[in-house]
Design a protein around this motif. Structure first.
Motif, PDB file in Angstrom:
ATOM      1  N   ALA A  67       0.835  -1.204   0.000  1.00  0.00           N
ATOM      2  CA  ALA A  67       0.000   0.000   0.000  1.00  0.00           C
ATOM      3  C   ALA A  67       0.870   1.254   0.000  1.00  0.00           C
ATOM      4  O   ALA A  67       0.574   2.237  -0.699  1.00  0.00           O
ATOM      5  N   VAL A  68       1.956   1.229   0.762  1.00  0.00           N
ATOM      6  CA  VAL A  68       2.864   2.375   0.805  1.00  0.00           C
ATOM      7  C   VAL A  68       3.575   2.535  -0.536  1.00  0.00           C
ATOM      8  O   VAL A  68       3.728   3.651  -1.053  1.00  0.00           O
ATOM      9  N   ARG A  69       4.012   1.421  -1.125  1.00  0.00           N
ATOM     10  CA  ARG A  69       4.709   1.491  -2.417  1.00  0.00           C
ATOM     11  C   ARG A  69       3.820   2.132  -3.474  1.00  0.00           C
ATOM     12  O   ARG A  69       4.269   3.017  -4.226  1.00  0.00           O
ATOM     13  N   VAL A  70       2.581   1.708  -3.543  1.00  0.00           N
ATOM     14  CA  VAL A  70       1.654   2.266  -4.527  1.00  0.00           C
ATOM     15  C   VAL A  70       1.403   3.744  -4.251  1.00  0.00           C
ATOM     16  O   VAL A  70       1.367   4.570  -5.173  1.00  0.00           O
ATOM     17  N   ALA A  71       1.258   4.094  -2.969  1.00  0.00           N
ATOM     18  CA  ALA A  71       0.979   5.484  -2.613  1.00  0.00           C
ATOM     19  C   ALA A  71       2.148   6.404  -2.940  1.00  0.00           C
ATOM     20  O   ALA A  71       1.948   7.559  -3.340  1.00  0.00           O
ATOM     21  N   LEU A  72       3.376   5.926  -2.786  1.00  0.00           N
ATOM     22  CA  LEU A  72       4.541   6.748  -3.100  1.00  0.00           C
ATOM     23  C   LEU A  72       4.612   7.088  -4.582  1.00  0.00           C
ATOM     24  O   LEU A  72       5.201   8.096  -4.973  1.00  0.00           O
ATOM     25  N   ALA A  73       4.012   6.229  -5.396  1.00  0.00           N
ATOM     26  CA  ALA A  73       3.999   6.485  -6.837  1.00  0.00           C
ATOM     27  C   ALA A  73       2.859   7.414  -7.249  1.00  0.00           C
ATOM     28  O   ALA A  73       2.864   7.955  -8.356  1.00  0.00           O
ATOM     29  N   ALA A  74       1.893   7.601  -6.356  1.00  0.00           N
ATOM     30  CA  ALA A  74       0.741   8.453  -6.657  1.00  0.00           C
ATOM     31  C   ALA A  74       1.080   9.925  -6.404  1.00  0.00           C
ATOM     32  O   ALA A  74       2.014  10.256  -5.677  1.00  0.00           O
ATOM     33  N   LYS A  75       0.324  10.801  -6.984  1.00  0.00           N
ATOM     34  CA  LYS A  75       0.571  12.226  -6.817  1.00  0.00           C
ATOM     35  C   LYS A  75       0.128  12.711  -5.441  1.00  0.00           C
ATOM     36  O   LYS A  75       0.747  13.605  -4.859  1.00  0.00           O
ATOM     37  N   ASP A  76      -0.952  12.169  -4.940  1.00  0.00           N
ATOM     38  CA  ASP A  76      -1.495  12.618  -3.667  1.00  0.00           C
ATOM     39  C   ASP A  76      -1.389  11.505  -2.632  1.00  0.00           C
ATOM     40  O   ASP A  76      -1.813  10.372  -2.873  1.00  0.00           O
ATOM     41  N   TRP A  77      -0.825  11.854  -1.461  1.00  0.00           N
ATOM     42  CA  TRP A  77      -0.702  10.907  -0.355  1.00  0.00           C
ATOM     43  C   TRP A  77      -1.974  10.975   0.480  1.00  0.00           C
ATOM     44  O   TRP A  77      -2.382  12.047   0.937  1.00  0.00           O
ATOM     45  N   ASP A  78      -2.619   9.828   0.701  1.00  0.00           N
ATOM     46  CA  ASP A  78      -3.862   9.771   1.466  1.00  0.00           C
ATOM     47  C   ASP A  78      -3.539   9.672   2.958  1.00  0.00           C
ATOM     48  O   ASP A  78      -3.319   8.590   3.495  1.00  0.00           O
ATOM     49  N   VAL A  79      -3.515  10.819   3.626  1.00  0.00           N
ATOM     50  CA  VAL A  79      -3.159  10.849   5.044  1.00  0.00           C
ATOM     51  C   VAL A  79      -4.179  10.081   5.872  1.00  0.00           C
ATOM     52  O   VAL A  79      -3.823   9.391   6.840  1.00  0.00           O
ATOM     53  N   ALA A  80      -5.448  10.171   5.511  1.00  0.00           N
ATOM     54  CA  ALA A  80      -6.486   9.484   6.283  1.00  0.00           C
ATOM     55  C   ALA A  80      -6.285   7.970   6.269  1.00  0.00           C
ATOM     56  O   ALA A  80      -6.537   7.291   7.262  1.00  0.00           O
ATOM     57  N   ALA A  81      -5.819   7.445   5.142  1.00  0.00           N
ATOM     58  CA  ALA A  81      -5.647   5.996   5.024  1.00  0.00           C
ATOM     59  C   ALA A  81      -4.278   5.524   5.472  1.00  0.00           C
ATOM     60  O   ALA A  81      -4.140   4.421   6.015  1.00  0.00           O
ATOM     61  N   LEU A  82      -3.268   6.362   5.265  1.00  0.00           N
ATOM     62  CA  LEU A  82      -1.892   5.910   5.478  1.00  0.00           C
ATOM     63  C   LEU A  82      -1.145   6.652   6.579  1.00  0.00           C
ATOM     64  O   LEU A  82      -0.013   6.283   6.904  1.00  0.00           O
ATOM     65  N   GLY A  83      -1.760   7.682   7.158  1.00  0.00           N
ATOM     66  CA  GLY A  83      -1.064   8.455   8.162  1.00  0.00           C
ATOM     67  C   GLY A  83      -0.084   9.427   7.525  1.00  0.00           C
ATOM     68  O   GLY A  83      -0.056   9.593   6.297  1.00  0.00           O
ATOM     69  N   PRO A  84       0.736  10.104   8.332  1.00  0.00           N
ATOM     70  CA  PRO A  84       1.676  11.089   7.789  1.00  0.00           C
ATOM     71  C   PRO A  84       2.651  10.435   6.807  1.00  0.00           C
ATOM     72  O   PRO A  84       3.035   9.274   6.973  1.00  0.00           O
ATOM     73  N   LYS A  85       3.050  11.195   5.818  1.00  0.00           N
ATOM     74  CA  LYS A  85       4.027  10.684   4.865  1.00  0.00           C
ATOM     75  C   LYS A  85       5.353  10.477   5.587  1.00  0.00           C
ATOM     76  O   LYS A  85       5.869  11.402   6.220  1.00  0.00           O
ATOM     77  N   PRO A  86       5.925   9.293   5.506  1.00  0.00           N
ATOM     78  CA  PRO A  86       7.106   9.001   6.334  1.00  0.00           C
ATOM     79  C   PRO A  86       8.408   9.572   5.770  1.00  0.00           C
ATOM     80  O   PRO A  86       8.565   9.740   4.561  1.00  0.00           O
ATOM     81  N   ALA A  87       9.321   9.846   6.705  1.00  0.00           N
ATOM     82  CA  ALA A  87      10.693  10.167   6.310  1.00  0.00           C
ATOM     83  C   ALA A  87      11.539   8.900   6.316  1.00  0.00           C
ATOM     84  O   ALA A  87      12.547   8.813   5.619  1.00  0.00           O
ATOM     85  N   LEU A  88      11.111   7.912   7.099  1.00  0.00           N
ATOM     86  CA  LEU A  88      11.795   6.612   7.162  1.00  0.00           C
ATOM     87  C   LEU A  88      10.766   5.518   6.929  1.00  0.00           C
ATOM     88  O   LEU A  88       9.710   5.501   7.572  1.00  0.00           O
ATOM     89  N   TRP A  89      11.076   4.625   5.999  1.00  0.00           N
ATOM     90  CA  TRP A  89      10.144   3.549   5.634  1.00  0.00           C
ATOM     91  C   TRP A  89      10.857   2.216   5.801  1.00  0.00           C
ATOM     92  O   TRP A  89      11.986   2.038   5.336  1.00  0.00           O
ATOM     93  N   ILE A  90      10.180   1.289   6.474  1.00  0.00           N
ATOM     94  CA  ILE A  90      10.740  -0.047   6.678  1.00  0.00           C
ATOM     95  C   ILE A  90       9.741  -1.063   6.125  1.00  0.00           C
ATOM     96  O   ILE A  90       8.847  -1.544   6.832  1.00  0.00           O
ATOM     97  N   PRO A  91       9.847  -1.388   4.822  1.00  0.00           N
ATOM     98  CA  PRO A  91       8.949  -2.382   4.219  1.00  0.00           C
ATOM     99  C   PRO A  91       9.411  -3.794   4.549  1.00  0.00           C
ATOM    100  O   PRO A  91      10.411  -3.998   5.241  1.00  0.00           O
ATOM    101  N   SER A  92       8.714  -4.758   4.004  1.00  0.00           N
ATOM    102  CA  SER A  92       9.028  -6.153   4.317  1.00  0.00           C
ATOM    103  C   SER A  92      10.279  -6.650   3.603  1.00  0.00           C
ATOM    104  O   SER A  92      10.952  -7.548   4.105  1.00  0.00           O
ATOM    105  N   SER A  93      10.598  -6.073   2.447  1.00  0.00           N
ATOM    106  CA  SER A  93      11.719  -6.638   1.694  1.00  0.00           C
ATOM    107  C   SER A  93      12.341  -5.628   0.748  1.00  0.00           C
ATOM    108  O   SER A  93      11.731  -4.615   0.386  1.00  0.00           O
ATOM    109  N   SER A  94      13.556  -5.939   0.325  1.00  0.00           N
ATOM    110  CA  SER A  94      14.241  -5.116  -0.679  1.00  0.00           C
ATOM    111  C   SER A  94      13.523  -5.191  -2.020  1.00  0.00           C
ATOM    112  O   SER A  94      13.625  -4.278  -2.846  1.00  0.00           O
ATOM    113  N   GLN A  95      12.792  -6.286  -2.241  1.00  0.00           N
ATOM    114  CA  GLN A  95      12.031  -6.396  -3.482  1.00  0.00           C
ATOM    115  C   GLN A  95      11.010  -5.262  -3.586  1.00  0.00           C
ATOM    116  O   GLN A  95      10.803  -4.706  -4.671  1.00  0.00           O
TER     117      GLN A  95
END
Length: 535
Positions: A105-133
């Motif tokens: 969900a975060v990966r898709v949102a980062l590619a979008a023009k508008d970040w949905d704060v209501a759904a995803l919270g504040p846009k992060p400065a540090l992101w820890i996803p599940s994998s390097s993939q």
């Protein structure tokens, strides 16, 4: 006389001290006082600077961190410990705020023009996803610097013990998963293990070893067919890994297996066990990545760096290890593929096709005598590498090859029979005839392809020629009209063209466009055929 002399000496003994000496002493005292004052002032300024820093003259600075839900709770506990140290960064009181959101969900949102704060919270400065993939699929420039893994967990197959014993007995590998009955393949947010497992399947099918998997391999017929079969055979209704694992534990929806991380499996109890397929290990490595954007300032980047260093300290590593993650070096594992490769795998999972159902029309007129060797070799490679569920037919054409017909049906369209197909290809020879009748051959082959249509596959007719040099009574418009009349919207058949000589006539380009096919030009028969026959 003597008294006067003595009196004179007494007068000499009471002379005053030299003025030069007095001035020198005073100057020395002044210098010492200045030096002492300077050091005192310096220390005072330093103390005031330290005090100003400790009182955070620039106020508070919050680092927003978004982590995959699988590891977020442990990271939040560590973040609380970090906040308790009351860190000060660049004259600001630093505070780390953790939020859990699915990596996809975060990966898709980062590619979008508008970040949905209501759904995803504040846009992060540090992101820890599940994998390097996941990171590899993010656009260039979004990640700042080199991400660092803070923990890892190998992907395994969660199964009941009886199935684990069976799989162990036959040494089942990742390439065997597409044929495994009862496997659940969730594809929604929170199903990152599915993409990791599919990469391992693709690497096994393509004999890629420890990788990384190439884009050519990812687009190959065998890989596309294997992943399509994996999804098509999926059991159950789960859309994420946690739900699929719950179905397996609860023996619901006939689920017999699901790809999970070892950490996810650790919470499933003793009803299911891990089976590690033979082949390269694949891991979720939880990389910590500082993001690059206008919402991230220098102070936040500095806090992010310091917090990542804090996460990797032995005490925090022990916290993650106690929670079931691995820390430190891991065994040799499959190297993550590049973003476009992973996008291709994800696309096949989302839009599966069980291989191709293709009729090849091969020009054997005199001008094809030289290129025919390369074409036949390329078709041999395709036949030997195509998925077992593929369909294949071979027609050779020129003029008068079968009585009045300009073509000969060497292999009728049907389920792939490698022995028959390879034998027919080996027997192909060019004719002395310099012209051909490609258009009537195309019409009959297209009609046969519609009649032999197989649902769930990419149905097509592939024309391979260095012409055409058609001298039949069928003109270009009549060809287009005949194909249009034979078209059945419920049974779409593409027409692909591999032109080995000059660019093909506009008629063939129009035909390919109308049927959803493609035109490939150039002397490299292998590349053109591989592209045209990829589902």
């Amino acid at each position: 006389m003597t008294d006067r002399q003595g009196h004179h000496r007494s007068t000499e003994g009471h002379r005053g001290v030299s003025k030069g000496v007095i001035f020198a002493v005073i100057a020395l005292i002044v210098v010492v006082a200045l030096v002492v004052g300077w050091f005192s002032l310096r220390d005072r300024v330093s103390d005031e600077s330290d005090a100003a820093a400790q009182t955070c003259v620039d106020g508070d600075a919050q680092l927003n961190v978004t982590a995959d839900p699988e590891i977020a709770s442990q990271l939040e506990a560590i973040a609380n410990k970090y906040n308790e140290t009351k860190p000060v960064v660049r004259d600001s009181c630093a505070h780390v705020a953790m939020i859990a959101k699915p990596s996809e969900a975060v990966r898709v949102a980062l590619a979008a023009k508008d970040w949905d704060v209501a759904a995803l919270g504040p846009k992060p400065a540090l992101w820890i996803p599940s994998s390097s993939q996941t990171l590899n699929r993010v656009a260039a420039g979004v990640i700042d610097g080199d991400p660092k893994s803070i923990a890892s967990s190998s992907v395994v197959l969660a199964v009941h013990k009886a199935l684990a014993d069976e799989l162990t007995g036959r040494k089942a590998g990742w390439g065997d998963l597409p044929g495994l009955k009862g496997i659940s393949v969730p594809l929604g947010p929170g199903s990152d293990s599915t993409l990791l497992a599919s990469e391992a399947v693709a690497a096994a099918v393509a004999n890629a070893g420890f990788g990384p998997l190439s884009e050519e391999a990812a687009r190959s017929g065998p890989v596309v067919a294997a992943l399509s079969q994996l999804v098509t055979n999926s059991t159950g209704k789960a859309t994420d890994t946690a739900a699929a694992l719950n179905a397996l534990v609860g023996e619901a929806d006939s689920v017999q297996a699901v790809a999970v991380t070892e950490h996810q499996l650790s919470s499933a109890g003793d009803k299911v066990v891990a089976y590690k397929p033979v082949g390269a290990t694949i891991v979720a490595d939880f990389p910590a990545a500082t993001l690059n954007g206008e919402w991230v300032d220098e102070t936040q980047s500095r806090i992010a760096s310091m917090f990542v260093d804090f996460l990797r300290q032995p005490e925090q590593a022990k916290t993650l290890s106690d929670a079931g993650f691995r820390t430190g070096e891991v065994e040799r594992s499959l190297q993550p593929a590049a973003g476009p490769v992973l996008d291709q795998l994800a696309n096949v999972l989302a839009h599966p096709t069980l291989g191709a159902n293709t009729t090849v029309l091969l020009d054997v007129s005199a001008s094809m005598s030289n290129p025919l060797v390369g074409v036949v070799d390329a078709l041999h490679r395709y036949v030997n590498g195509a998925g077992d569920s593929s369909g294949f037919g071979l027609w050779t054409y020129s003029k008068g090859l079968d009585g009045p017909k300009p073509y000969h049906v060497d292999v009728p369209l049907g389920p792939l029979n490698r022995n028959a197909a390879n034998s027919a290809l080996t027997a192909v020879r060019s004719t002395p005839v310099t012209t051909d009748q490609a258009y009537p051959t195309l019409i009959d082959a297209y009609r046969a392809a519609v009649a032999g249509f197989v649902a769930g596959r990419t149905n097509s007719v592939l024309l391979i020629t260095d012409g055409p040099d058609d001298d039949s009574t069928v003109n270009g418009q009549q060809l287009l009209d005949a194909i249009a009349a034979a078209t059945d919207p419920s049974k779409p058949v593409r027409v692909n063209v591999v032109a080995l000589g000059a660019a093909p006539p506009q008629t063939l380009r129009s035909l390919a466009d109308r049927t959803g096919g493609s035109v490939t030009t150039g002397p490299d028969a292998g590349a053109g055929i591989a592209k045209a026959l990829t589902p």
